[in-house]
Design a protein around this motif. Sequence first.
Motif, PDB file in Angstrom:
ATOM      1  N   ALA A   1       0.833  -1.213   0.000  1.00 42.65           N
ATOM      2  CA  ALA A   1       0.000   0.000   0.000  1.00 42.65           C
ATOM      3  C   ALA A   1       0.863   1.257   0.000  1.00 42.65           C
ATOM      4  O   ALA A   1       0.562   2.232  -0.691  1.00 42.65           O
ATOM      5  CB  ALA A   1      -0.934  -0.001   1.207  1.00 42.65           C
ATOM      6  N   LEU A   2       1.964   1.233   0.757  1.00 41.50           N
ATOM      7  CA  LEU A   2       2.857   2.387   0.801  1.00 41.50           C
ATOM      8  C   LEU A   2       3.525   2.610  -0.544  1.00 41.50           C
ATOM      9  O   LEU A   2       3.644   3.745  -1.024  1.00 41.50           O
ATOM     10  CB  LEU A   2       3.916   2.181   1.892  1.00 41.50           C
ATOM     11  CG  LEU A   2       4.961   3.305   2.034  1.00 41.50           C
ATOM     12  CD1 LEU A   2       4.278   4.631   2.359  1.00 41.50           C
ATOM     13  CD2 LEU A   2       5.975   2.945   3.119  1.00 41.50           C
ATOM     14  N   LEU A   3       3.960   1.516  -1.178  1.00 39.07           N
ATOM     15  CA  LEU A   3       4.580   1.625  -2.494  1.00 39.07           C
ATOM     16  C   LEU A   3       3.582   2.120  -3.536  1.00 39.07           C
ATOM     17  O   LEU A   3       3.918   2.934  -4.398  1.00 39.07           O
ATOM     18  CB  LEU A   3       5.150   0.272  -2.921  1.00 39.07           C
ATOM     19  CG  LEU A   3       6.348  -0.244  -2.111  1.00 39.07           C
ATOM     20  CD1 LEU A   3       6.714  -1.657  -2.536  1.00 39.07           C
ATOM     21  CD2 LEU A   3       7.549   0.685  -2.271  1.00 39.07           C
ATOM     22  N   ALA A   4       2.345   1.634  -3.445  1.00 40.25           N
ATOM     23  CA  ALA A   4       1.307   2.075  -4.376  1.00 40.25           C
ATOM     24  C   ALA A   4       1.007   3.558  -4.176  1.00 40.25           C
ATOM     25  O   ALA A   4       0.802   4.303  -5.150  1.00 40.25           O
ATOM     26  CB  ALA A   4       0.038   1.249  -4.181  1.00 40.25           C
ATOM     27  N   GLN A   5       0.994   3.991  -2.932  1.00 31.75           N
ATOM     28  CA  GLN A   5       0.770   5.411  -2.650  1.00 31.75           C
ATOM     29  C   GLN A   5       1.908   6.253  -3.216  1.00 31.75           C
ATOM     30  O   GLN A   5       1.679   7.333  -3.768  1.00 31.75           O
ATOM     31  CB  GLN A   5       0.670   5.619  -1.134  1.00 31.75           C
ATOM     32  CG  GLN A   5       0.350   7.058  -0.733  1.00 31.75           C
ATOM     33  CD  GLN A   5       0.206   7.218   0.769  1.00 31.75           C
ATOM     34  OE1 GLN A   5       0.304   6.256   1.525  1.00 31.75           O
ATOM     35  NE2 GLN A   5      -0.020   8.445   1.213  1.00 31.75           N
ATOM     36  N   GLY A   6       3.140   5.748  -3.099  1.00 28.40           N
ATOM     37  CA  GLY A   6       4.279   6.459  -3.672  1.00 28.40           C
ATOM     38  C   GLY A   6       4.199   6.528  -5.184  1.00 28.40           C
ATOM     39  O   GLY A   6       4.527   7.552  -5.789  1.00 28.40           O
ATOM     40  N   ALA A   7       3.751   5.432  -5.813  1.00 27.92           N
ATOM     41  CA  ALA A   7       3.603   5.412  -7.266  1.00 27.92           C
ATOM     42  C   ALA A   7       2.546   6.418  -7.711  1.00 27.92           C
ATOM     43  O   ALA A   7       2.715   7.124  -8.715  1.00 27.92           O
ATOM     44  CB  ALA A   7       3.225   4.010  -7.734  1.00 27.92           C
ATOM     45  N   LEU A   8       1.448   6.490  -6.962  1.00 29.21           N
ATOM     46  CA  LEU A   8       0.391   7.451  -7.287  1.00 29.21           C
ATOM     47  C   LEU A   8       0.896   8.882  -7.157  1.00 29.21           C
ATOM     48  O   LEU A   8       0.585   9.739  -8.001  1.00 29.21           O
ATOM     49  CB  LEU A   8      -0.812   7.232  -6.368  1.00 29.21           C
ATOM     50  CG  LEU A   8      -2.000   8.179  -6.571  1.00 29.21           C
ATOM     51  CD1 LEU A   8      -2.553   8.048  -7.981  1.00 29.21           C
ATOM     52  CD2 LEU A   8      -3.102   7.895  -5.546  1.00 29.21           C
ATOM     53  N   LEU A   9       1.696   9.128  -6.132  1.00 32.62           N
ATOM     54  CA  LEU A   9       2.261  10.469  -5.951  1.00 32.62           C
ATOM     55  C   LEU A   9       3.202  10.811  -7.099  1.00 32.62           C
ATOM     56  O   LEU A   9       3.229  11.956  -7.578  1.00 32.62           O
ATOM     57  CB  LEU A   9       3.004  10.544  -4.617  1.00 32.62           C
ATOM     58  CG  LEU A   9       3.542  11.925  -4.218  1.00 32.62           C
ATOM     59  CD1 LEU A   9       2.406  12.941  -4.127  1.00 32.62           C
ATOM     60  CD2 LEU A   9       4.280  11.835  -2.881  1.00 32.62           C
ATOM     61  N   THR A  10       3.969   9.834  -7.565  1.00 28.51           N
ATOM     62  CA  THR A  10       4.856  10.043  -8.709  1.00 28.51           C
ATOM     63  C   THR A  10       4.052  10.443  -9.937  1.00 28.51           C
ATOM     64  O   THR A  10       4.421  11.376 -10.664  1.00 28.51           O
ATOM     65  CB  THR A  10       5.654   8.757  -9.013  1.00 28.51           C
ATOM     66  OG1 THR A  10       6.554   8.494  -7.937  1.00 28.51           O
ATOM     67  CG2 THR A  10       6.452   8.909 -10.304  1.00 28.51           C
TER      68      THR A  10
ATOM     69  N   LEU B   1      10.141  14.074  -0.232  1.00 28.79           N
ATOM     70  CA  LEU B   1       8.882  13.756  -0.895  1.00 28.79           C
ATOM     71  C   LEU B   1       8.841  12.245  -1.112  1.00 28.79           C
ATOM     72  O   LEU B   1       9.668  11.695  -1.833  1.00 28.79           O
ATOM     73  CB  LEU B   1       8.769  14.479  -2.233  1.00 28.79           C
ATOM     74  CG  LEU B   1       7.411  14.352  -2.946  1.00 28.79           C
ATOM     75  CD1 LEU B   1       6.322  15.021  -2.127  1.00 28.79           C
ATOM     76  CD2 LEU B   1       7.472  14.966  -4.339  1.00 28.79           C
ATOM     77  N   ASN B   2       7.886  11.587  -0.480  1.00 25.41           N
ATOM     78  CA  ASN B   2       7.826  10.128  -0.537  1.00 25.41           C
ATOM     79  C   ASN B   2       7.061   9.640  -1.763  1.00 25.41           C
ATOM     80  O   ASN B   2       6.004   9.016  -1.657  1.00 25.41           O
ATOM     81  CB  ASN B   2       7.199   9.584   0.752  1.00 25.41           C
ATOM     82  CG  ASN B   2       8.086   9.788   1.956  1.00 25.41           C
ATOM     83  OD1 ASN B   2       9.304   9.770   1.858  1.00 25.41           O
ATOM     84  ND2 ASN B   2       7.477  10.018   3.111  1.00 25.41           N
ATOM     85  N   GLU B   3       7.648   9.929  -2.930  1.00 30.55           N
ATOM     86  CA  GLU B   3       7.102   9.343  -4.157  1.00 30.55           C
ATOM     87  C   GLU B   3       7.561   7.890  -4.220  1.00 30.55           C
ATOM     88  O   GLU B   3       7.919   7.317  -3.196  1.00 30.55           O
ATOM     89  CB  GLU B   3       7.505  10.162  -5.386  1.00 30.55           C
ATOM     90  CG  GLU B   3       8.903  10.745  -5.358  1.00 30.55           C
ATOM     91  CD  GLU B   3       9.965   9.709  -5.390  1.00 30.55           C
ATOM     92  OE1 GLU B   3      10.110   9.031  -6.415  1.00 30.55           O
ATOM     93  OE2 GLU B   3      10.681   9.561  -4.388  1.00 30.55           O
TER      94      GLU B   3
END
Length: 222
Positions: A13-22, A168-170
Motif C-alpha cells: 500500500a505504501l509503495l502504491a501510494q508512492g507510485a500514485l504520488l509520482t 517527498l515520498n514518491e
Amino acid sequence: MNLIVSDLAPHIALLAQGALLTVEVCVLALAGAVVVGAAIAMMRASGSRLLRGIATVYVDIFRNIPFLVQLFFFYYGLPELGIYVDAFATGVLALSIAGGAFASDVIRSGILAIDPGIVEAAQVYGLSRRTTFLKIVMPIALRLSVRPLGSVLINLILTSSILSTITLNELTGSAKIVASQTFRPFEVYAVLLLAYASLTYLLSIAIARFHRRLNRGVLEAV
C-alpha cells in the motif's frame, strides 16, 4: 536472495501510494513543462531579438545545470529569501521549469515541421500573424509533438526519483522507507527497478499509439 513476499506484502500500500504520488507530480509537471515550453518556443520563433535571446539563455541554463542542483536551489535556497514552498509544490515547480527547457525544443521542432503553405493560406484568408500562430500553427505543432513530448514525460518520471532527496515520498522515497523497515534492500529495489521499467515501457507504447491516432491524416498535410 529470494524475494520474501510475506515481508513486502504489508508495504504494498505504501509503495502504491508512492507510485500514485509520482504520477500526480509528473502529470502536473508535464502540464507546466508544456506551458513553459510553448511560451519559450514562441519566443524563439518571434521576430524580436530580445525575446529570442531570453529564450535561448533560459534553455541553455536549465539544460546545463544538474537537476539536483536546481531542486536544492528551490527547496533550500528560496527559504533564505523568505519564499517557502512545500516539497510537493517544489517538485512540480522544479520539474516544470527544467522540463520546459526540453519541451521548448520539441514544440519548436513541431513548428518548423509545418508546411509554410499552411501559414500562407491563413494569411490569404486575412488572418493576422498572431491569430495564425495561436489558432493554426501551435495546435498543429502540439499534435505533431505528442510523441516527443511523451519522451519528456518519461524523462520526468525517471527524474522524479530525485525528489526523494527533499523528503517527498514518491515511489523511490517510499521504497527507501520500505527497505529500511524490512532490511531487504535488494528485494525492495529489485521491485523498484521492475516498477519503473514497466511503467515507462507501457507508457511509451500508449504514447506511440495515441500519437498515430491523433495525427492520422495530419502528417500527410504538413
